[in-house]
Scaffold this motif. Structure first.
Motif: not given
Length: 99
Positions: A29-30, A56-59, A86-90, A96-97
């Protein structure tokens, strides 16, 4: 059908220290290093391994042992697995934002 599964995320130090024995399913899960994913796969010997990338992962793609489930669906037995990277853009930059 009852599946034995293990889920890993965020903390590479736990990989290999959990002792469920061989599992049917490994869920990643990342936010894990590729080396940790490979170690987990070797240790838990899953029938199937699915994953999403964390914020926090690379592409870079997953190691070939892990099947990505970003915006897709996979099945194992009676279980359907799907997910989003990813997650929401913070922050302004990063992989992955999402908005």
């Amino acid at each position: 059908m009852s599946l034995k599964a293990i889920t890993i995320a965020d903390d590479d130090s736990l990989v290999g220290h959990l002792d469920p024995g061989p599992v049917d399913l490994l869920l990643c899960l990342g936010d894990l290093w590729d080396m940790s994913l490979e170690k987990a796969h070797a240790r838990y010997q899953p029938e199937a391994a699915f994953g999403v990338k964390g914020n926090h992962d690379s592409d870079a793609p997953f190691p070939s042992l892990i099947q990505p489930v970003h915006c897709t669906v996979k099945r194992i037995g009676d279980l359907t697995i799907g997910g989003f990277n990813g997650s929401w853009r913070y922050k302004p930059r990063g992989h992955h934002l999402f908005d």
